[in-house]
Design an enzyme around this catalytic site. Structure first.
Site, PDB file in Angstrom:
ATOM      1  N   GLU A  84      39.911  33.039  36.593  1.00  0.00           N
ATOM      2  CA  GLU A  84      38.888  33.806  35.875  1.00  0.00           C
ATOM      3  C   GLU A  84      39.487  35.171  35.604  1.00  0.00           C
ATOM      4  O   GLU A  84      39.626  35.982  36.509  1.00  0.00           O
ATOM      5  CB  GLU A  84      37.653  33.970  36.742  1.00  0.00           C
TER       6      GLU A  84
ATOM      7  N   CYS B  13      33.903  42.174  33.646  1.00  0.00           N
ATOM      8  CA  CYS B  13      34.708  41.219  32.861  1.00  0.00           C
ATOM      9  C   CYS B  13      33.924  40.739  31.653  1.00  0.00           C
ATOM     10  O   CYS B  13      34.486  40.538  30.584  1.00  0.00           O
ATOM     11  CB  CYS B  13      35.148  40.054  33.736  1.00  0.00           C
TER      12      CYS B  13
HETATM   13  P1  NAD Z   1      43.992  42.329  39.841  1.00  0.00           P
HETATM   14  O1  NAD Z   1      44.590  41.226  39.073  1.00  0.00           O
HETATM   15  O2  NAD Z   1      44.727  43.611  39.928  1.00  0.00           O
HETATM   16  O3  NAD Z   1      43.725  41.883  41.351  1.00  0.00           O
HETATM   17  C1  NAD Z   1      42.928  40.773  41.688  1.00  0.00           C
HETATM   18  C2  NAD Z   1      43.288  40.290  43.069  1.00  0.00           C
HETATM   19  O4  NAD Z   1      44.605  39.746  43.048  1.00  0.00           O
HETATM   20  C3  NAD Z   1      43.294  41.366  44.163  1.00  0.00           C
HETATM   21  O5  NAD Z   1      42.679  40.844  45.308  1.00  0.00           O
HETATM   22  C4  NAD Z   1      44.781  41.607  44.387  1.00  0.00           C
HETATM   23  O6  NAD Z   1      45.087  42.046  45.684  1.00  0.00           O
HETATM   24  C5  NAD Z   1      45.334  40.217  44.169  1.00  0.00           C
HETATM   25  N1  NAD Z   1      46.778  40.182  43.848  1.00  0.00           N
HETATM   26  C6  NAD Z   1      47.559  41.158  43.334  1.00  0.00           C
HETATM   27  N2  NAD Z   1      48.831  40.710  43.173  1.00  0.00           N
HETATM   28  C7  NAD Z   1      48.845  39.420  43.591  1.00  0.00           C
HETATM   29  C8  NAD Z   1      49.853  38.413  43.670  1.00  0.00           C
HETATM   30  N3  NAD Z   1      51.108  38.645  43.254  1.00  0.00           N
HETATM   31  N4  NAD Z   1      49.514  37.201  44.139  1.00  0.00           N
HETATM   32  C9  NAD Z   1      48.237  36.942  44.522  1.00  0.00           C
HETATM   33  N5  NAD Z   1      47.238  37.853  44.482  1.00  0.00           N
HETATM   34  C10 NAD Z   1      47.544  39.084  44.025  1.00  0.00           C
HETATM   35  O7  NAD Z   1      42.534  42.535  39.218  1.00  0.00           O
HETATM   36  P2  NAD Z   1      41.435  43.615  39.611  1.00  0.00           P
HETATM   37  O8  NAD Z   1      41.884  44.937  39.085  1.00  0.00           O
HETATM   38  O9  NAD Z   1      41.066  43.501  41.040  1.00  0.00           O
HETATM   39  O10 NAD Z   1      40.179  43.095  38.763  1.00  0.00           O
HETATM   40  C11 NAD Z   1      39.967  43.486  37.439  1.00  0.00           C
HETATM   41  C12 NAD Z   1      40.273  42.346  36.501  1.00  0.00           C
HETATM   42  O11 NAD Z   1      39.552  41.207  36.895  1.00  0.00           O
HETATM   43  C13 NAD Z   1      39.837  42.615  35.076  1.00  0.00           C
HETATM   44  O12 NAD Z   1      40.811  42.144  34.182  1.00  0.00           O
HETATM   45  C14 NAD Z   1      38.563  41.812  34.943  1.00  0.00           C
HETATM   46  O13 NAD Z   1      38.237  41.446  33.624  1.00  0.00           O
HETATM   47  C15 NAD Z   1      38.883  40.639  35.788  1.00  0.00           C
HETATM   48  N6  NAD Z   1      37.660  39.968  36.206  1.00  0.00           N
HETATM   49  C16 NAD Z   1      37.389  38.745  35.683  1.00  0.00           C
HETATM   50  C17 NAD Z   1      36.213  38.095  36.030  1.00  0.00           C
HETATM   51  C18 NAD Z   1      35.849  36.736  35.459  1.00  0.00           C
HETATM   52  O14 NAD Z   1      34.932  36.120  35.964  1.00  0.00           O
HETATM   53  N7  NAD Z   1      36.513  36.244  34.446  1.00  0.00           N
HETATM   54  C19 NAD Z   1      35.340  38.692  36.949  1.00  0.00           C
HETATM   55  C20 NAD Z   1      35.658  39.932  37.465  1.00  0.00           C
HETATM   56  C21 NAD Z   1      36.838  40.556  37.093  1.00  0.00           C
END
Ligand code: NAD
Length: 504
Positions: A245, A279
């Site tokens: 997502e 999002c």
């Molecule tokens: P992010 O991708 O920076 O981080 C998300 C998660 O991934 C965190 O827990 C982080 O620690 C982890 N992570 C980071 N590097 C990783 C790796 N190499 N391997 C595994 N996990 C890793 O995103 P964010 O800043 O926390 O969230 C914002 C983003 O999320 C926006 O783009 C938003 O649109 C999206 N979002 C999407 C939805 C949806 O339902 N489609 C919902 C909420 C947020």
């Protein structure tokens, strides 16, 4: 969020990190950075617990989940306060997201048996001697990696549905909201008397990566597309299936016959609530040119007094992730440099921790304010000559998460033509609160679904069973099959399928 090294009681240095209040930089809590070994140990415990949880059956699991739902409901103020301190969002917004999450826990608990339990299906003429059944079995251990923007609601879509389907869960919350993740796991642990059915591993990206490569049966990721690609690559190592997502660039379309005050209210809330860090938030607005000026008058009127701040009167909180401030500034600068008009705010509205509402109009379609996820309280509002143009511009993006349409006559028609997972007609984000509806995107917004029956099935595998009721009239699966039988089969298939095809 800062990483530090601190000694533990056993003198061995354990890495920790702080979660910070984005409104003022105060430390909200200190959490350990789970190592690969810690993550593997949590997954091993989850594997053991999965045998117990999976065997419980739908009714008993539902009872536990419904008890948890009641616990969360009774302690809603406590959880909302923690979320408010970790994300900076106003207390009321934090509560609203928990309210939606509670409803999803209840739905998943109450509907798991009906959706996933054994179903008889028709076996068809060729196999008329077989009784056919399909049922959906839990995968085992599900890893969940979450974002910070909706630390309760967004994670519950995976956690509650994975648990309801009979899996155990190891959850890696965002490093910006570890306290909320821990709170959820602790409260669930009380309900199942300490059994490791829902565990939390806190940490940064590396901890997330360790979860991807651990002995899990599925990984549900919510976050940016950039990290989503890394998650998929890591999961590919063990052929672990993933649910992604990711982000979006949703539009809200306003037709010439729309209720303009309601459309403006929705665009303003869809774009600015949670400081635009949603999002499925509204980032672009396409308004029929015949009502463009009236719409702008309306939305600017409604935006009066709306502001970001840390005080009780501010309806918008700070930007949770400090690095996002630069992204927001660069999108606004790029749009203005390319010729966009500033209707509200402008470059100076981007502060150090807070961004005041920004509304731009006539934003060039090739500017980053239109092409990339901004994740801030900004709206790009452009006039369009027709609904065809509005749909074409809406779909001219690599994302495909959600969106909204305001129209009296053509709402459903326009909604169907938008290439996205979810659309609200004459409201915004309504689909997220309907537990029966699937939630997820297409294209760069990801794949797989949470919520509703699809969300339960996402964390299962389909199990098909046939049971022979009586001897077949023609034995097909045997070396004893002779030429006479082959001729009969050919005759039968011609009768069944050789004629003109019709659906009636
Ligand atoms: P992010 O991708 O920076 O981080 C998300 C998660 O991934 C965190 O827990 C982080 O620690 C982890 N992570 C980071 N590097 C990783 C790796 N190499 N391997 C595994 N996990 C890793 O995103 P964010 O800043 O926390 O969230 C914002 C983003 O999320 C926006 O783009 C938003 O649109 C999206 N979002 C999407 C939805 C949806 O339902 N489609 C919902 C909420 C947020």
């Amino acid at each position: 969020m800062t990483a530090t090294l601190e000694p533990t009681a056993t003198e061995a240095p354990a890495e920790t990190f702080d979660s910070l209040n984005p409104a003022n930089g105060d430390v909200v809590g200190t959490h350990s950075v789970a190592s690969k070994a810690d993550v593997d140990a949590a997954v091993a415990r989850a594997r053991e617990a999965a045998a117990w949880w999976g065997e419980l059956g739908f009714e008993e699991r539902a009872e536990h989940l419904l008890t948890w739902r009641s616990v969360v409901t009774r302690r809603i103020a406590q959880l909302a306060d923690l979320s408010h301190r970790e994300t900076g969002k106003p207390h009321g917004d934090a509560q609203l997201e928990i309210v939606l999450a509670i409803d999803h826990i209840a739905w998943a608990a109450k509907h798991a048996r009906k959706v996933l339990g054994p179903h008889k299906v028709k076996s068809g003429l060729l196999m008329a001697n077989q009784a056919a059944t399909v049922e959906y079995k839990p995968l085992g251990v599900v890893g969940v990696i979450g974002p910070w923007n909706y630390p309760v609601f967004k994670r519950m879509g995976s956690i509650a549905y994975a648990l309801g389907a009979g899996n155990t869960v190891v959850f890696k919350p965002s490093e910006f909201t570890p306290g909320v993740g821990q709170w959820l796991a602790d409260s669930f642990s009380e309900v199942v008397h300490g059994r490791p059915v829902l565990q939390v591993v806190t940490g940064l990206g590396e901890t997330g990566n360790a979860l991807c490569t651990a002995d899990i049966d599925k990984l549900a990721f919510t976050g940016s597309g950039r990290t989503g690609k890394k998650v998929m690559a890591a999961c590919a190592e063990n052929l672990t299936p993933v649910l992604i997502e990711a982000g979006g660039k949703d539009s809200l379309i306003v037709d010439e016959d729309a209720d303009l005050p309601k459309a403006a209210e929705a665009a303003l809330w869809g774009g600015m609530s949670n400081a635009g860090q949603t999002c499925i938030g509204t980032e672009r607005v396409y308004v029929h040119e015949r009502v463009f000026d009236a719409f702008m008058t309306e939305i600017l009127q409604q935006a009066k007094g709306l502001r970001a701040g840390a005080d009780a009167g501010a309806k918008i909180g700070p930007i949770t992730m400090p690095s996002q401030i630069d992204v927001i500034r660069s999108h606004v600068d790029d749009a203005i440099a390319k010729g966009a008009n500033v209707a509200l705010g402008g470059a100076e509205a981007v502060g150090e921790r807070f961004v005041q509402p920004i509304i731009l109009t006539h934003v060039p379609e090739d500017s980053t304010e239109i092409t990339e996820e901004t994740f801030g309280p900004t709206l790009a509002i452009n006039p369009v000559g027709s609904m065809d143009e509005a749909v074409a511009l809406t779909n001219a993006t690599s994302y495909g998460l959600a969106g909204a349409v305001f129209s009296k006559k053509h709402g459903m028609d326009v909604a169907r033509r938008i290439r996205s997972g979810m659309t609200s007609v004459n409201s915004v984000i309504a689909f997220a609160g309907v537990p029966t509806l699937p939630f997820g995107g297409v294209g760069q917004s990801g794949f797989g679904r949470i919520h509703g029956p699809d969300g339960l099935k996402e964390f299962t595998y389909a199990k098909a069973i046939t049971r022979q009721k009586f001897k077949p009239i023609m034995m097909l699966t045997s070396f004893a099959r002779d030429a006479k039988t082959d001729a009969k089969v050919a005759q039968l298939i011609t009768v069944l399928h050789g004629g003109k095809q019709t659906l009636k």
